[in-house]
Design a protein around this motif. Structure first.
Motif, mmCIF file in Angstrom:
data_model
loop_
_atom_site.group_PDB
_atom_site.id
_atom_site.type_symbol
_atom_site.label_atom_id
_atom_site.label_comp_id
_atom_site.label_asym_id
_atom_site.label_seq_id
_atom_site.Cartn_x
_atom_site.Cartn_y
_atom_site.Cartn_z
ATOM 1 N N ARG A 147 58.445 42.804 25.090
ATOM 2 C CA ARG A 147 59.182 43.140 23.858
ATOM 3 C C ARG A 147 59.862 41.913 23.254
ATOM 4 N N LYS A 148 60.393 41.039 24.089
ATOM 5 C CA LYS A 148 61.097 39.859 23.611
ATOM 6 C C LYS A 148 60.151 38.726 23.225
ATOM 7 N N GLY A 149 58.857 38.917 23.494
ATOM 8 C CA GLY A 149 57.882 37.891 23.131
ATOM 9 C C GLY A 149 57.957 36.648 23.989
ATOM 10 N N ILE A 150 58.452 36.777 25.216
ATOM 11 C CA ILE A 150 58.536 35.634 26.124
ATOM 12 C C ILE A 150 57.167 35.396 26.744
ATOM 13 N N PRO A 151 56.607 34.185 26.631
ATOM 14 C CA PRO A 151 55.291 33.916 27.214
ATOM 15 C C PRO A 151 55.256 34.302 28.691
ATOM 16 N N THR A 152 54.325 35.177 29.034
ATOM 17 C CA THR A 152 54.261 35.714 30.396
ATOM 18 C C THR A 152 52.818 35.881 30.825
ATOM 19 N N VAL A 153 52.531 35.513 32.060
ATOM 20 C CA VAL A 153 51.233 35.786 32.676
ATOM 21 C C VAL A 153 51.507 36.372 34.055
ATOM 22 N N ALA A 154 50.794 37.434 34.404
ATOM 23 C CA ALA A 154 51.020 38.129 35.670
ATOM 24 C C ALA A 154 49.962 37.764 36.700
ATOM 25 N N CYS A 155 50.367 37.837 37.959
ATOM 26 C CA CYS A 155 49.424 37.717 39.065
ATOM 27 C C CYS A 155 49.001 39.134 39.435
ATOM 28 N N GLY A 156 47.802 39.505 39.076
ATOM 29 C CA GLY A 156 47.352 40.882 39.209
ATOM 30 C C GLY A 156 47.599 41.627 37.918
ATOM 31 N N ALA A 157 46.783 42.618 37.646
ATOM 32 C CA ALA A 157 46.900 43.359 36.392
ATOM 33 C C ALA A 157 48.276 44.021 36.285
ATOM 34 N N PRO A 158 49.032 43.759 35.222
ATOM 35 C CA PRO A 158 50.334 44.409 35.031
ATOM 36 C C PRO A 158 50.112 45.815 34.490
ATOM 37 N N LEU A 159 50.038 46.789 35.376
ATOM 38 C CA LEU A 159 49.643 48.140 34.997
ATOM 39 C C LEU A 159 50.491 48.662 33.839
ATOM 40 N N GLY A 160 49.804 49.109 32.793
ATOM 41 C CA GLY A 160 50.470 49.604 31.594
ATOM 42 C C GLY A 160 50.683 48.548 30.539
ATOM 43 N N PHE A 161 50.497 47.272 30.895
ATOM 44 C CA PHE A 161 50.736 46.186 29.942
ATOM 45 C C PHE A 161 49.539 45.235 29.854
ATOM 46 N N VAL A 315 49.409 30.227 26.678
ATOM 47 C CA VAL A 315 50.218 31.190 25.928
ATOM 48 C C VAL A 315 51.443 30.499 25.325
ATOM 49 N N ILE A 316 52.052 29.605 26.079
ATOM 50 C CA ILE A 316 53.206 28.852 25.570
ATOM 51 C C ILE A 316 52.821 28.045 24.336
ATOM 52 N N GLU A 317 51.577 27.545 24.333
ATOM 53 C CA GLU A 317 51.089 26.765 23.190
ATOM 54 C C GLU A 317 50.635 27.635 22.038
ATOM 55 N N GLY A 318 50.685 28.957 22.191
ATOM 56 C CA GLY A 318 50.358 29.852 21.089
ATOM 57 C C GLY A 318 49.072 30.621 21.223
ATOM 58 N N SER A 319 48.344 30.468 22.335
ATOM 59 C CA SER A 319 47.096 31.208 22.525
ATOM 60 C C SER A 319 47.389 32.677 22.822
ATOM 61 N N ASP A 320 46.396 33.520 22.562
ATOM 62 C CA ASP A 320 46.525 34.940 22.880
ATOM 63 C C ASP A 320 46.431 35.148 24.393
ATOM 64 N N ALA A 321 46.957 36.274 24.852
ATOM 65 C CA ALA A 321 46.885 36.610 26.266
ATOM 66 C C ALA A 321 45.432 36.774 26.689
ATOM 67 N N ALA A 322 45.123 36.352 27.900
ATOM 68 C CA ALA A 322 43.763 36.463 28.425
ATOM 69 C C ALA A 322 43.826 37.007 29.847
ATOM 70 N N ALA A 323 42.696 37.510 30.325
ATOM 71 C CA ALA A 323 42.615 38.053 31.686
ATOM 72 C C ALA A 323 41.467 37.379 32.426
ATOM 73 N N VAL A 324 41.703 37.036 33.690
ATOM 74 C CA VAL A 324 40.687 36.396 34.532
ATOM 75 C C VAL A 324 40.596 37.166 35.840
ATOM 76 N N THR A 325 39.376 37.549 36.222
ATOM 77 C CA THR A 325 39.140 38.213 37.504
ATOM 78 C C THR A 325 38.278 37.303 38.360
ATOM 79 N N LEU A 326 38.731 37.017 39.576
ATOM 80 C CA LEU A 326 38.042 36.085 40.462
ATOM 81 C C LEU A 326 37.421 36.832 41.637
ATOM 82 N N PRO A 327 36.255 36.395 42.093
ATOM 83 C CA PRO A 327 35.570 37.112 43.182
ATOM 84 C C PRO A 327 36.258 36.912 44.529
ATOM 85 N N THR A 328 36.091 37.884 45.392
ATOM 86 C CA THR A 328 36.554 37.802 46.779
ATOM 87 C C THR A 328 35.360 37.498 47.678
ATOM 88 N N ALA A 329 35.633 37.235 48.962
ATOM 89 C CA ALA A 329 34.550 36.957 49.914
ATOM 90 C C ALA A 329 34.844 37.636 51.236
#
Length: 354
Positions: A147-161, A315-329
């Protein structure tokens, strides 16, 4: 009398030593955008040789930024030391930021009072962005940051966001399917699972992968819920043994819970893997030290750490939020291949993103 003092190196000294322009040095210091790999290496070497130190205060006055980010853990403080995953992520993030000359601030917000303090500090412009670690569905701090527009990236999907906050995570569903498939392939029939909390992506998605892989063989009685703690894993394992004493394998959604499950199985007189095969998820260092060593799904913690830093700086530089999924082994050890299943081979098998 000759002065023994030495002039403090400037950005011009670095530019001269590297054979590049002042602007190129400035771009390197501010994140390395639009700089060739050759120029980047030359500037970094010149900084090392000249002993140049970035004046963060002066740069903050010019850019309006603090040049620092927060590692925000939304769990009780003691888990930072009890759960090896958090320590590994913290170390990886600190290393990734150190390469960019950026300090890291560790913050904990598991209570309403802590959340209020953190939000007041973050909103005051003391940091440029937040790395959100271990977020639960409905967590008010995720809502407030978005809501405050603070640049944020989560470790793991932020459920609901997921549509408002970028994130980096392991392939939870694919990893759970891979482990469940492994347990079936070694001949196990009554496969149980101990899940993580259902308000977290690992708890919800790893159960989904387990259920998906079993298909019509899925049995709700073979599911017990844990809390990612050693004691929680032991309690869930005891619950499963009481409910279904005929189970012959269990997929545990974290290595720390698997350690507790092994203790409960030993207390019940069950041999691992002769009577019950056990698989975990993480491979953060604990798995190889257990007795027997634990078969588990390896998360790429180093890549996760570097990717959440990269996405946050974007995101701090103004890019849109993105999501990355990495494989497990899949890492196979004695908790599934000993005894009746033993083939005397340990190894790693990559798990596809499904």
């Amino acid at each position: 009398m000759a002065s023994t003092s030495r002039r403090r190196p400037t950005i011009l000294d670095v530019a001269a030593a590297a054979g590049v322009s002042r602007g190129t040095v400035s771009r390197v210091i501010n994140g390395g955008h639009w700089v060739s790999p050759e120029a980047l290496a030359a500037v970094q070497e010149a900084i090392r040789k000249t002993g140049y130190q970035i004046n963060h205060h002066a740069r903050s006055l010019v850019t309006g930024r603090s040049n620092s980010v927060a590692f925000l853990l939304t769990e009780p403080q003691h888990l930072l030391f009890e759960d090896p995953n958090f320590a590994i992520l913290l170390r990886g993030v600190a290393q990734a930021l150190s390469k960019r000359g950026m300090p890291l601030l560790l913050m904990v917000a598991s209570t309403a009072e802590e959340r209020e303090q953190v939000l007041a500090y973050v909103s005051g412009g003391h940091i440029d962005g937040v790395l959100l670690i271990s977020s639960h569905a409905g967590n008010p701090i995720a809502e407030a940051l978005a809501r405050k527009g603070i640049p944020t990236v989560a470790c793991g999907a932020p459920l609901g966001f997921e549509a408002r906050i970028g994130y980096v995570g392991a392939d939870e569903i694919g990893g759970a399917r891979h482990m469940t498939r492994h347990l079936r392939e070694i001949g196990r029939i009554r496969i149980a699972t101990i899940t993580g909390p259902m308000d977290m992506p690992g708890g919800r998605l790893r159960l989904e992968g387990f259920r998906w892989e079993l298909g019509e063989d899925f049995d709700p009685e073979l599911v017990a819920h844990g809390d990612y703690s050693r004691d929680g894993g032991a309690r869930a394992m005891a619950e499963l043994l009481e409910r279904r004493p005929d189970l012959d394998a269990v997929f545990v959604a974290s290595d720390l819970m698997a350690a507790g499950a092994l203790t409960a199985l030993r207390a019940a007189g069950r041999r691992v893997p002769e009577d019950v095969a056990v698989g975990g998820f993480d491979d953060s260092g604990l798995a190889a030290t257990l007795d027997p060593p634990l078969t588990t799904m390896r998360q790429p913690f180093e890549r996760i750490s570097s990717e959440i830093v990269r996405l946050l700086l974007d995101v701090i530089e103004g890019s849109d939020a993105a999501a990355v999924t990495l494989p497990t082994a899949l890492v196979v050890r004695q908790s599934t291949i000993g005894g009746r299943d033993r083939d005397d081979q340990d190894g790693e098998e990559p798990g596809p993103i499904l």
